[in-house]
Design a protein around this motif. Structure first.
Motif, short mmCIF file in Angstrom:
data_model
loop_
_atom_site.label_atom_id
_atom_site.label_comp_id
_atom_site.label_asym_id
_atom_site.label_seq_id
_atom_site.Cartn_x
_atom_site.Cartn_y
_atom_site.Cartn_z
N ALA A 260 25.01 39.28 39.44
CA ALA A 260 24.58 39.02 38.05
C ALA A 260 23.47 39.97 37.66
N ASN A 261 22.57 40.26 38.59
CA ASN A 261 21.48 41.19 38.34
C ASN A 261 22.03 42.59 38.05
N VAL A 262 23.03 43.02 38.83
CA VAL A 262 23.64 44.33 38.64
C VAL A 262 24.20 44.47 37.23
N VAL A 263 24.97 43.46 36.81
CA VAL A 263 25.63 43.55 35.51
C VAL A 263 24.62 43.42 34.37
N THR A 264 23.61 42.56 34.53
CA THR A 264 22.62 42.35 33.47
C THR A 264 21.86 43.63 33.16
N SER A 265 21.27 44.24 34.19
CA SER A 265 20.49 45.46 33.94
C SER A 265 21.34 46.71 34.05
N PHE A 268 23.00 48.60 31.10
CA PHE A 268 22.14 49.52 30.35
C PHE A 268 21.82 50.77 31.16
N THR A 269 21.42 50.58 32.41
CA THR A 269 20.85 51.69 33.18
C THR A 269 21.89 52.65 33.73
N ILE A 270 23.03 52.13 34.19
CA ILE A 270 24.03 53.02 34.82
C ILE A 270 24.58 54.05 33.83
N PRO A 271 25.00 53.65 32.62
CA PRO A 271 25.46 54.67 31.67
C PRO A 271 24.39 55.70 31.34
N MET A 272 23.12 55.26 31.24
CA MET A 272 22.04 56.21 30.95
C MET A 272 21.84 57.18 32.11
N MET A 273 21.94 56.70 33.34
CA MET A 273 21.81 57.59 34.50
C MET A 273 22.93 58.63 34.51
N LYS A 274 24.16 58.19 34.21
CA LYS A 274 25.30 59.12 34.19
C LYS A 274 25.12 60.15 33.09
N LYS A 275 24.64 59.69 31.94
CA LYS A 275 24.45 60.60 30.81
C LYS A 275 23.42 61.68 31.15
N LEU A 276 22.41 61.32 31.95
CA LEU A 276 21.34 62.24 32.30
C LEU A 276 21.76 63.24 33.36
N GLY A 277 22.82 62.90 34.13
CA GLY A 277 23.31 63.86 35.13
C GLY A 277 23.47 63.32 36.53
N TYR A 278 23.12 62.06 36.76
CA TYR A 278 23.32 61.48 38.09
C TYR A 278 24.81 61.30 38.35
N ARG A 279 25.20 61.54 39.60
CA ARG A 279 26.58 61.28 39.99
C ARG A 279 26.90 59.80 39.82
N PRO A 280 28.12 59.43 39.40
CA PRO A 280 28.46 58.01 39.17
C PRO A 280 28.18 57.12 40.39
N ALA A 281 28.58 57.59 41.59
CA ALA A 281 28.38 56.77 42.79
C ALA A 281 26.90 56.59 43.09
N PHE A 282 26.09 57.62 42.80
CA PHE A 282 24.65 57.52 43.03
C PHE A 282 24.03 56.57 42.01
N ALA A 283 24.45 56.68 40.75
CA ALA A 283 23.93 55.79 39.70
C ALA A 283 24.25 54.34 40.02
N GLY A 284 25.49 54.07 40.44
CA GLY A 284 25.86 52.71 40.82
C GLY A 284 25.11 52.26 42.05
N GLY A 285 24.88 53.17 42.99
CA GLY A 285 24.14 52.83 44.21
C GLY A 285 22.70 52.46 43.92
N VAL A 286 22.07 53.17 42.99
CA VAL A 286 20.69 52.86 42.60
C VAL A 286 20.61 51.44 42.06
N GLU A 287 21.51 51.11 41.14
CA GLU A 287 21.47 49.77 40.52
C GLU A 287 21.80 48.69 41.55
N ALA A 288 22.77 48.92 42.40
CA ALA A 288 23.13 47.92 43.41
C ALA A 288 21.98 47.67 44.38
N ALA A 289 21.34 48.75 44.84
CA ALA A 289 20.22 48.60 45.77
C ALA A 289 19.05 47.90 45.11
N ALA A 290 18.73 48.29 43.88
CA ALA A 290 17.61 47.69 43.17
C ALA A 290 17.87 46.22 42.84
N SER A 291 19.08 45.92 42.40
CA SER A 291 19.41 44.54 42.04
C SER A 291 19.43 43.62 43.25
#
Length: 655
Positions: A260-265, A268-291
């Motif tokens: 639930a934490n992953v989807v809630t935050s 917002f954050t994963i699409p912004m990370m991808k837009k900035l240039g982070y690889r999709p798997a890295f962006a998802g990994g950041v959110e999963a680890a943080a959540s």
């Protein structure tokens, strides 16, 4: 920039987000009912919450009655809200589920209607007692399967079979076996099974804190966490990734689910990370680890802190204080790696126009007051139950500060309903976990397991911890935070205690590894949910999340081998120095894994920084000196290369 502007950048809409949560978090996969049945469920859920508030204000009835009422409410709602299969109709209730709901409530309340008789004939169970007890066990297992999933149910069934067929077990697991009458009696008619400590904590502290979270959510604090995180970290290098870390740490104070934490935050954050240039798997990994780390963050720790206080006898506030430093080290480790990754690939932060309006964010800072109040109440020595109750009152009062956050009567009733709905998974999980604990106390399998694991590892401490880590990760796969901790602490913690480790060190060790099962491949539900938003490969996302959360794989060993990091041994000065060296160690490990510090690192430098970081995290004069020498050597090489690169660049510009 408003929340809506940010939401427009999302790669998934609200409906997709709900479907994603339901897919990977079974507690969110419930029926959406309208009409008469919808009203009945609302009334039951609100009644459930009101009963819990009443029991927190006035003396509760005897434990057997209070806990069975708590269980009856939950079972009745689960069979009405959760279909039997994934493909079950979520717009209407099958007649069989209505009958199951009524039967589950009636059988659970057997204690209420027969309390005096059951107390008088304690241990001398009638045939009716055994039949009803057996039915309740089946209802609990089926309800848990529907709302949580199969893993914890399979574990409970294995334990029940182990108790009954004990004489056929191999080696050190053998015991004389338990009769069916004694097995059912112990499981439902004592306070050591279904009605044991886990359900007791669910019926008091946990429910009230979940209700507090439901009230807080109605004020819009979830969206505010994102806005606040964007203002604080959005402009920094690789800003959206740092926003994910900060936001998830805040979400963890009220959320009890990594998914639930992953989807809630993350929406917002994963699409912004991808837009900035982070690889999709890295962006998802950041959110999963943080959540996932949100479940490790005091004061609530996914409600496990209250269970830990009950199981260990250590005051709740002491547990929260001890868990704070490791949680900060965890998030610091992710922050360092995200920052170095951003430097490595040259990512900027967000622009001012991409951020929420600073004045609007500051105007809503009062939404955090209820969380501050909860912490203050706990520091004043109030019980967690009272602190949560007063926190709900504080939330209602604080929400009235501005019209857009003010809670109406309808909002209050909705919060009462949502609080009960959120609690259903916890009630089912704690009831089933009670079955497991009951078998452990009945057969002594916990001690047998500990002795067996120590025997297999030859008594070598690091091997004992390694095997316990593997066991905790396996036991924690696919189970929610509360059940996760109950299972791992019951089965795996005795192994560490048998080594002579402090009680809190043993419990936090198993808790950490049970939680990070959510990001450890192959069963990494938080990473799967993040991959659904990032449109990345789930396994690759899980690997990235595990690498980012490397602190969670290292620090628990320090809990046991050098407990001063938990501030439970040694002086304040030694604890502060241990924290400092651990932070420097995290910098070394992070730079080594990313392959960048001041400039790109060759393999030998990466190896030296990882080794140096590891030995720095382990407190000790020799390890600290070794780590500082290794990191210092690499830094000198890095600094020289960095200056040479700058000189080459400036010389080229001059020409």
């Amino acid at each position: 920039m408003t929340n809506q502007n940010i939401a427009d950048q999302n790669s998934i809409n609200d409906q997709q987000a709900r479907e994603l949560v339901a897919k990977y978090d079974k507690e969110s996969s419930y029926r959406n009912l309208k009409g008469k049945m919808g009203w009945i469920i609302t009334v039951m859920a609100v009644g459930f919450s009101l009963y819990q508030i009443y029991s927190s204000l006035f003396p509760s009835p005897p434990a057997q009655i209070h806990r069975t009422i708590h269980l009856a409410f939950a079972l009745g709602l689960i069979f009405l809200l959760f279909p039997a299969t994934k493909k079950g109709d979520r717009t209407k209730i099958a007649p069989i589920d209505i009958l199951l709901s009524i039967g589950a409530m009636a059988s659970s309340l057997y204690w209420v209607f027969n309390f005096e008789a059951l107390i008088v004939r304690v241990g001398a169970y009638t045939q009716t007692d055994i039949i009803v007890g057996g039915i309740v066990i089946l209802f609990v297992l089926e309800a848990t399967r529907r709302v949580i999933g199969l893993p914890i149910v399979i574990i409970a069934i294995v334990f029940l079979l182990y108790a009954y067929f004990g004489q056929y077990m191999p080696g050190f697991l053998e015991h004389r076996g338990v009769s069916l009458t004694r097995l059912i009696g112990h499981t439902f008619f004592t306070l050591e099974g279904i009605l044991g400590t886990p359900l007791s904590v669910s019926a008091t502290f946990i429910f009230m804190f979940l209700l507090f979270g439901a009230f807080l959510e109605r004020t819009g604090v979830g969206a505010y966490f994102n806005d606040l995180a964007l203002r604080l970290a959005g402009k920094r290098m690789g800003g959206p990734a740092k926003v994910a870390i900060f936001s998830s740490a805040l979400q963890g104070t009220v959320s009890g689910s990594s998914v639930a934490n992953v989807v809630t935050s993350g929406s917002f954050t994963i699409p912004m990370m991808k837009k900035l240039g982070y690889r999709p798997a890295f962006a998802g990994g950041v959110e999963a680890a943080a959540s996932t780390g949100g479940q490790l963050m005091p004061p609530i720790m996914g409600a496990a802190a209250f269970l830990m206080a009950e199981f260990t006898g250590i005051p709740y506030w002491d547990i929260a204080k001890a868990a704070l430093i490791p949680a900060l080290l965890y998030f610091t480790g992710i922050w360092i790696m995200v920052h170095l990754e951003a430097k490595r690939i040259g990512l900027r932060g967000l622009k001012e126009e991409e951020l929420p309006n600073k004045k609007e964010v500051l105007k809503k800072i009062y939404l955090l007051l209820p969380i501050v109040a909860i912490i203050a109440f706990l520091m004043m020595g109030l019980s967690p139950l009272r602190a949560a109750l007063y926190g709900i009152v504080a939330t209602i009062v604080v929400s009235a500060f501005r019209k857009e956050t003010r809670l109406s009567i309808g909002d209050i009733f909705k919060a009462l309903e949502n609080g009960a709905r959120v609690a259903l998974g916890v009630v089912a999980a704690t009831a089933t976990a009670g079955i497991i604990i009951g078998i452990v106390t009945l057969t002594g399998v916990g001690l047998k397991f500990a002795n067996g694991l120590i025997g297999i590892s030859g008594g070598i401490p690091i091997l004992v911890l390694f095997f316990t880590m593997i066991a905790s990760i396996i036991l924690g796969m696919g189970t929610p935070t509360t059940a996760n901790y109950i299972i791992t602490s019951t089965i795996a913690a005795p192994v560490i205690l048998a080594m002579g480790a402090p009680m809190l060190s043993a419990h936090l060790f198993t808790f950490y590894f049970g939680i990070i099962a959510d990001i450890t491949p192959p069963v990494c539900l938080a990473a799967f949910a993040a991959a659904g938003i990032a449109k990345s490969r789930p396994l690759q996302t899980g690997i990235n999340a595990s690498k980012l959360a490397i602190a969670a794989f290292i620090i628990p060993y320090i809990f046991v081998l050098s407990p001063q990091i938990l501030m439970i041994e040694g002086t304040l000065l030694t604890s502060l120095f241990s924290i400092f060296t651990a932070l420097v160690g995290m910098l070394g490990i992070g730079s080594g894994l990313v392959g960048f510090w001041l400039v790109k690192m060759p393999f030998w430098q990466r190896t030296m920084t990882i080794i140096g970081g590891l030995v720095l995290i382990y407190p000790g004069v020799i390890t600290d000196l070794t780590g500082l020498i290794l990191l210092g050597t690499v830094f000198l090489f890095q600094f020289t290369q960095f200056k040479n690169k700058q000189n080459d660049s400036s010389g080229f510009q001059t020409q």
